[in-house]
Design a protein around this motif. Structure first.
Motif, PDB file in Angstrom:
ATOM      1  N   LYS A  14     109.009  83.938 -15.847  1.00  0.00           N
ATOM      2  CA  LYS A  14     110.161  84.267 -14.994  1.00  0.00           C
ATOM      3  C   LYS A  14     111.435  83.930 -15.765  1.00  0.00           C
ATOM      4  CE  LYS A  14     111.555  84.908 -10.535  1.00  0.00           C
ATOM      5  NZ  LYS A  14     111.095  85.757  -9.506  1.00  0.00           N
ATOM      6  N   ARG A  15     112.329  84.905 -15.861  1.00  0.00           N
ATOM      7  CA  ARG A  15     113.589  84.735 -16.578  1.00  0.00           C
ATOM      8  C   ARG A  15     114.686  84.306 -15.604  1.00  0.00           C
ATOM      9  NH1 ARG A  15     113.714  83.968 -21.060  1.00  0.00           N
ATOM     10  NH2 ARG A  15     115.538  85.188 -21.518  1.00  0.00           N
ATOM     11  N   THR A  16     115.751  83.779 -16.130  1.00  0.00           N
ATOM     12  CA  THR A  16     116.846  83.305 -15.291  1.00  0.00           C
ATOM     13  C   THR A  16     117.508  84.432 -14.505  1.00  0.00           C
ATOM     14  OG1 THR A  16     118.354  83.451 -17.170  1.00  0.00           O
ATOM     15  CG2 THR A  16     117.365  81.298 -16.718  1.00  0.00           C
ATOM     16  N   ASP A  17     117.413  85.685 -15.017  1.00  0.00           N
ATOM     17  CA  ASP A  17     118.020  86.821 -14.315  1.00  0.00           C
ATOM     18  C   ASP A  17     117.091  87.413 -13.248  1.00  0.00           C
ATOM     19  OD1 ASP A  17     116.104  88.116 -15.823  1.00  0.00           O
ATOM     20  OD2 ASP A  17     117.531  89.362 -16.936  1.00  0.00           O
ATOM     21  N   GLY A  18     115.920  86.782 -13.051  1.00  0.00           N
ATOM     22  CA  GLY A  18     114.985  87.248 -12.035  1.00  0.00           C
ATOM     23  C   GLY A  18     113.907  88.183 -12.562  1.00  0.00           C
ATOM     24  N   ASN A  19     114.104  88.723 -13.762  1.00  0.00           N
ATOM     25  CA  ASN A  19     113.091  89.579 -14.366  1.00  0.00           C
ATOM     26  C   ASN A  19     111.940  88.740 -14.898  1.00  0.00           C
ATOM     27  OD1 ASN A  19     114.312  92.142 -14.001  1.00  0.00           O
ATOM     28  ND2 ASN A  19     115.741  91.676 -15.650  1.00  0.00           N
ATOM     29  N   GLU A  41     115.925  82.168 -28.886  1.00  0.00           N
ATOM     30  CA  GLU A  41     115.548  81.421 -27.691  1.00  0.00           C
ATOM     31  C   GLU A  41     114.058  81.070 -27.729  1.00  0.00           C
ATOM     32  OE1 GLU A  41     115.222  82.093 -22.857  1.00  0.00           O
ATOM     33  OE2 GLU A  41     116.429  83.473 -24.041  1.00  0.00           O
ATOM     34  N   ASP A  44     109.124  79.452 -22.835  1.00  0.00           N
ATOM     35  CA  ASP A  44     108.151  78.490 -22.312  1.00  0.00           C
ATOM     36  C   ASP A  44     106.936  79.247 -21.775  1.00  0.00           C
ATOM     37  OD1 ASP A  44     106.721  76.443 -21.197  1.00  0.00           O
ATOM     38  OD2 ASP A  44     108.199  75.961 -19.648  1.00  0.00           O
ATOM     39  N   ASP A  47     104.738  77.864 -18.588  1.00  0.00           N
ATOM     40  CA  ASP A  47     105.162  78.106 -17.202  1.00  0.00           C
ATOM     41  C   ASP A  47     105.081  79.610 -16.908  1.00  0.00           C
ATOM     42  OD1 ASP A  47     106.103  77.610 -14.659  1.00  0.00           O
ATOM     43  OD2 ASP A  47     108.215  77.723 -15.268  1.00  0.00           O
TER      44      ASP A  47
END
Length: 110
Positions: A14-19, A41, A44, A47
């Protein structure tokens, strides 16, 4: 597509932008064919959750992109199945027969 070729499972981060960014796991080997898009980058992978085709293909654009990429991957190889080859000889292939199988691709033995 990698799952079609190598088997295994697809997982997503899961990315910070929701994708969700997907990668493949075959046996105990993890590979991510598109991680370069994130530059330096560090992702992880611990997770992550298993991803399923039905969920991704619920979005028409993802299904269409998959079909297009699959076509582009298969198109240059032009390999035929045994059934397709047999059809060239009237559906009958004999083990001792001589057949033109075309140019070798990969590790075929001549």
């Amino acid at each position: 597509l990698a799952q079609d070729i190598f088997g295994g499972k697809v997982y997503g981060i899961k990315r910070t932008d929701g994708n969700v960014h997907c990668f493949n796991v075959v046996g105990d080997c993890r590979f991510d064919l598109t991680s370069e898009q994130f530059g330096g980058e560090i992702l992880d992978y611990e997770d992550s959750t298993e991803q399923f085709r039905e969920d991704h293909f619920a979005k028409a654009e993802k299904k269409e992109r998959y079909e297009y990429l699959k076509l582009m991957l298969v198109k240059p190889f032009r390999h035929r199945t045994l059934e397709e080859r047999a059809a060239e000889y009237g559906g009958k292939l004999e083990v001792n027969g001589e057949f033109d199988w075309g140019e070798p691709v990969g590790r075929e033995i001549l």
